[in-house]
Scaffold this motif. Structure first.
Motif, PDB file in Angstrom:
ATOM      1  N   ARG A 188       7.153  -7.874  -5.749  1.00  0.00           N
ATOM      2  CA  ARG A 188       7.867  -7.706  -4.502  1.00  0.00           C
ATOM      3  C   ARG A 188       8.223  -6.556  -4.353  1.00  0.00           C
ATOM      4  NH1 ARG A 188       8.651 -11.888  -1.322  1.00  0.00           N
ATOM      5  NH2 ARG A 188       8.053 -14.139  -2.240  1.00  0.00           N
ATOM      6  N   PHE A 189       8.531  -5.670  -5.596  1.00  0.00           N
ATOM      7  CA  PHE A 189       8.933  -4.332  -5.609  1.00  0.00           C
ATOM      8  C   PHE A 189       7.743  -3.488  -5.301  1.00  0.00           C
ATOM      9  CE2 PHE A 189       8.553  -0.457  -8.284  1.00  0.00           C
ATOM     10  CZ  PHE A 189       9.507   0.363  -7.548  1.00  0.00           C
ATOM     11  N   TYR A 190       6.640  -3.560  -5.882  1.00  0.00           N
ATOM     12  CA  TYR A 190       5.578  -2.804  -5.404  1.00  0.00           C
ATOM     13  C   TYR A 190       4.970  -3.237  -4.099  1.00  0.00           C
ATOM     14  CZ  TYR A 190       5.214  -0.873  -9.959  1.00  0.00           C
ATOM     15  OH  TYR A 190       5.522  -0.288 -11.009  1.00  0.00           O
ATOM     16  N   GLY A 191       5.163  -4.323  -3.523  1.00  0.00           N
ATOM     17  CA  GLY A 191       4.919  -4.651  -2.231  1.00  0.00           C
ATOM     18  C   GLY A 191       5.814  -3.919  -1.137  1.00  0.00           C
ATOM     19  N   ALA A 192       7.050  -3.927  -1.727  1.00  0.00           N
ATOM     20  CA  ALA A 192       7.834  -3.207  -0.790  1.00  0.00           C
ATOM     21  C   ALA A 192       7.435  -1.605  -0.753  1.00  0.00           C
ATOM     22  CB  ALA A 192       9.361  -3.218  -1.341  1.00  0.00           C
ATOM     23  N   VAL A 193       7.178  -1.243  -1.887  1.00  0.00           N
ATOM     24  CA  VAL A 193       6.838   0.281  -1.959  1.00  0.00           C
ATOM     25  C   VAL A 193       5.798   0.474  -0.994  1.00  0.00           C
ATOM     26  CG1 VAL A 193       5.658   1.960  -3.306  1.00  0.00           C
ATOM     27  CG2 VAL A 193       7.444   0.628  -4.399  1.00  0.00           C
ATOM     28  N   VAL A 194       4.939  -0.356  -0.783  1.00  0.00           N
ATOM     29  CA  VAL A 194       3.595  -0.063  -0.154  1.00  0.00           C
ATOM     30  C   VAL A 194       4.007  -0.400   1.454  1.00  0.00           C
ATOM     31  CG1 VAL A 194       1.170  -1.238   0.753  1.00  0.00           C
ATOM     32  CG2 VAL A 194       1.784  -0.751  -1.734  1.00  0.00           C
ATOM     33  N   GLN A 195       4.988  -1.229   1.677  1.00  0.00           N
ATOM     34  CA  GLN A 195       5.447  -1.478   2.967  1.00  0.00           C
ATOM     35  C   GLN A 195       6.205  -0.227   3.465  1.00  0.00           C
ATOM     36  OE1 GLN A 195       7.919  -4.728   3.481  1.00  0.00           O
ATOM     37  NE2 GLN A 195       7.021  -5.340   5.567  1.00  0.00           N
ATOM     38  N   GLY A 196       6.936   0.397   2.652  1.00  0.00           N
ATOM     39  CA  GLY A 196       7.457   1.668   3.082  1.00  0.00           C
ATOM     40  C   GLY A 196       6.635   2.888   3.157  1.00  0.00           C
ATOM     41  N   MET A 197       5.463   2.987   2.247  1.00  0.00           N
ATOM     42  CA  MET A 197       4.628   3.875   2.356  1.00  0.00           C
ATOM     43  C   MET A 197       3.778   3.817   3.947  1.00  0.00           C
ATOM     44  SD  MET A 197       2.850   3.771  -1.242  1.00  0.00           S
ATOM     45  CE  MET A 197       1.174   4.888  -0.746  1.00  0.00           C
ATOM     46  N   SER A 198       3.438   2.533   4.286  1.00  0.00           N
ATOM     47  CA  SER A 198       2.905   2.279   5.465  1.00  0.00           C
ATOM     48  C   SER A 198       3.859   2.769   6.670  1.00  0.00           C
ATOM     49  CB  SER A 198       2.868   1.062   5.964  1.00  0.00           C
ATOM     50  OG  SER A 198       2.218   0.696   7.329  1.00  0.00           O
ATOM     51  N   ALA A 199       5.095   2.605   6.591  1.00  0.00           N
ATOM     52  CA  ALA A 199       6.197   3.151   7.602  1.00  0.00           C
ATOM     53  C   ALA A 199       6.402   4.693   7.456  1.00  0.00           C
ATOM     54  CB  ALA A 199       7.410   2.639   7.135  1.00  0.00           C
ATOM     55  N   GLN A 200       6.455   5.156   6.198  1.00  0.00           N
ATOM     56  CA  GLN A 200       6.259   6.653   6.254  1.00  0.00           C
ATOM     57  C   GLN A 200       5.040   7.305   6.889  1.00  0.00           C
ATOM     58  OE1 GLN A 200       8.237   8.489   2.849  1.00  0.00           O
ATOM     59  NE2 GLN A 200       9.462   6.796   2.412  1.00  0.00           N
ATOM     60  N   ALA A 201       4.165   6.687   6.481  1.00  0.00           N
ATOM     61  CA  ALA A 201       2.919   7.355   6.914  1.00  0.00           C
ATOM     62  C   ALA A 201       2.720   7.344   8.548  1.00  0.00           C
ATOM     63  CB  ALA A 201       1.566   6.469   6.505  1.00  0.00           C
ATOM     64  N   CYS A 202       3.452   6.245   9.167  1.00  0.00           N
ATOM     65  CA  CYS A 202       3.422   6.403  10.685  1.00  0.00           C
ATOM     66  C   CYS A 202       4.302   7.177  11.141  1.00  0.00           C
ATOM     67  CB  CYS A 202       4.018   4.874  11.002  1.00  0.00           C
ATOM     68  SG  CYS A 202       2.709   3.411  10.877  1.00  0.00           S
ATOM     69  N   ASP A 203       5.355   7.729  10.401  1.00  0.00           N
ATOM     70  CA  ASP A 203       6.114   8.747  10.700  1.00  0.00           C
ATOM     71  C   ASP A 203       5.643  10.135  10.639  1.00  0.00           C
ATOM     72  OD1 ASP A 203       8.050   6.997  11.782  1.00  0.00           O
ATOM     73  OD2 ASP A 203       9.250   6.866   9.982  1.00  0.00           O
ATOM     74  N   GLY A 204       4.477  10.266   9.899  1.00  0.00           N
ATOM     75  CA  GLY A 204       3.697  11.546   9.646  1.00  0.00           C
ATOM     76  C   GLY A 204       3.637  11.879   8.326  1.00  0.00           C
ATOM     77  N   ALA A 205       3.988  11.243   7.196  1.00  0.00           N
ATOM     78  CA  ALA A 205       3.980  11.539   5.866  1.00  0.00           C
ATOM     79  C   ALA A 205       2.570  11.806   5.403  1.00  0.00           C
ATOM     80  CB  ALA A 205       4.675  10.511   4.928  1.00  0.00           C
ATOM     81  N   SER A 206       2.182  13.096   4.718  1.00  0.00           N
ATOM     82  CA  SER A 206       1.184  13.251   4.155  1.00  0.00           C
ATOM     83  C   SER A 206       0.615  12.389   3.149  1.00  0.00           C
ATOM     84  CB  SER A 206       0.993  14.561   3.790  1.00  0.00           C
ATOM     85  OG  SER A 206       1.917  14.819   2.957  1.00  0.00           O
ATOM     86  N   ARG A 207      -0.474  12.626   2.755  1.00  0.00           N
ATOM     87  CA  ARG A 207      -1.209  11.936   1.536  1.00  0.00           C
ATOM     88  C   ARG A 207      -0.556  12.180   0.303  1.00  0.00           C
ATOM     89  NH1 ARG A 207      -7.502  11.343  -0.445  1.00  0.00           N
ATOM     90  NH2 ARG A 207      -7.267  10.492  -2.193  1.00  0.00           N
ATOM     91  N   ALA A 208      -0.291  13.608   0.430  1.00  0.00           N
ATOM     92  CA  ALA A 208       0.393  14.196  -0.999  1.00  0.00           C
ATOM     93  C   ALA A 208       1.676  13.689  -1.200  1.00  0.00           C
ATOM     94  CB  ALA A 208       0.438  15.521  -0.686  1.00  0.00           C
TER      95      ALA A 208
END
Length: 211
Positions: A166-186
């Motif tokens: 669930r920790f790593y799932g939450a990390v990926v879910q947060g990465m998705s949200a941040q990507a939608c907000d414009g976060a870069s691959r780096a």
């Protein structure tokens, strides 16, 4: 006498999978509630009766579209988790692959499942529950890999594999949200590396340790 040439009429329907590709992209970009039947028929080039005949309701089309695109989106990380590489390497691949996919300029940002239908109207509760079930299935897939790592001695017997998944799932879910907000691959890659530093240290994969 020569027979007059008959003009070919417009095809009644798109190829089924082509329609699912179009629908999946619209749902991905605008969300389930933000995508109307009119949006779908315009993008797919078919009238509403043809859409209903081919795919059923809007909800059924959404489910089919998620099935269709998830098979492609999930293929590589599922193979990594279910394959022979050590669990740490598999999770590293999963996180770094997410950082790349979620920011790929050739597709909508983020994940079509991770952050889908989190807020919804009451009438769309069944859709939200269906997407949540997909997320839970993904978590259970990660947990199964960690359970195998415990059985094979890569993780300590006392490892809480459910919490770790669930920790790593939450990390990926947060990465998705941040990507939608414009976060870069780096940026997302750095986030992934920080998350990997939380890997249980007692049995960490030896390849990633300094001798």
């Amino acid at each position: 006498m020569n027979q007059p040439v008959r003009k070919r009429g417009r095809p009644r329907l798109l190829q089924h999978d082509v329609g699912l590709d179009v629908a999946a992209r619209l749902f991905w970009q605008h969300g389930y509630e933000g995508t109307s039947i009119a949006d779908l028929t315009e993008a797919m080039g078919i009238p509403a009766p043809s859409l209903y005949a081919a795919y059923g309701s809007k909800e059924e089309l959404y489910r089919q579209a998620l099935d269709h695109i998830s098979e492609r989106e999930n293929k590589q990380w599922l193979e990594a988790l279910q394959g022979k590489m050590p669990a740490y390497d598999a999770i590293a691949f999963y996180l770094h692959d997410a950082a790349a996919r979620f920011t790929d300029q050739g597709r909508p940002r983020g994940c079509v499942i991770s952050t889908a239908v989190l807020q919804h109207a009451e009438k769309n509760g069944s859709v939200a529950h269906a997407v949540a079930a997909r997320r839970e299935l993904g978590l259970q897939t990660i947990k199964a890999r960690f359970d195998r790592a415990v059985a094979e001695g890569e993780l300590a017997p006392e490892t809480d594999t459910d919490a770790l998944a669930r920790f790593y799932g939450a990390v990926v879910q947060g990465m998705s949200a941040q990507a939608c907000d414009g976060a870069s691959r780096a940026t997302l890659t750095r986030l992934a590396d920080v998350a990997l530093s939380a890997w249980p240290r007692s049995r960490r994969h030896r390849r990633n340790q300094v001798p």
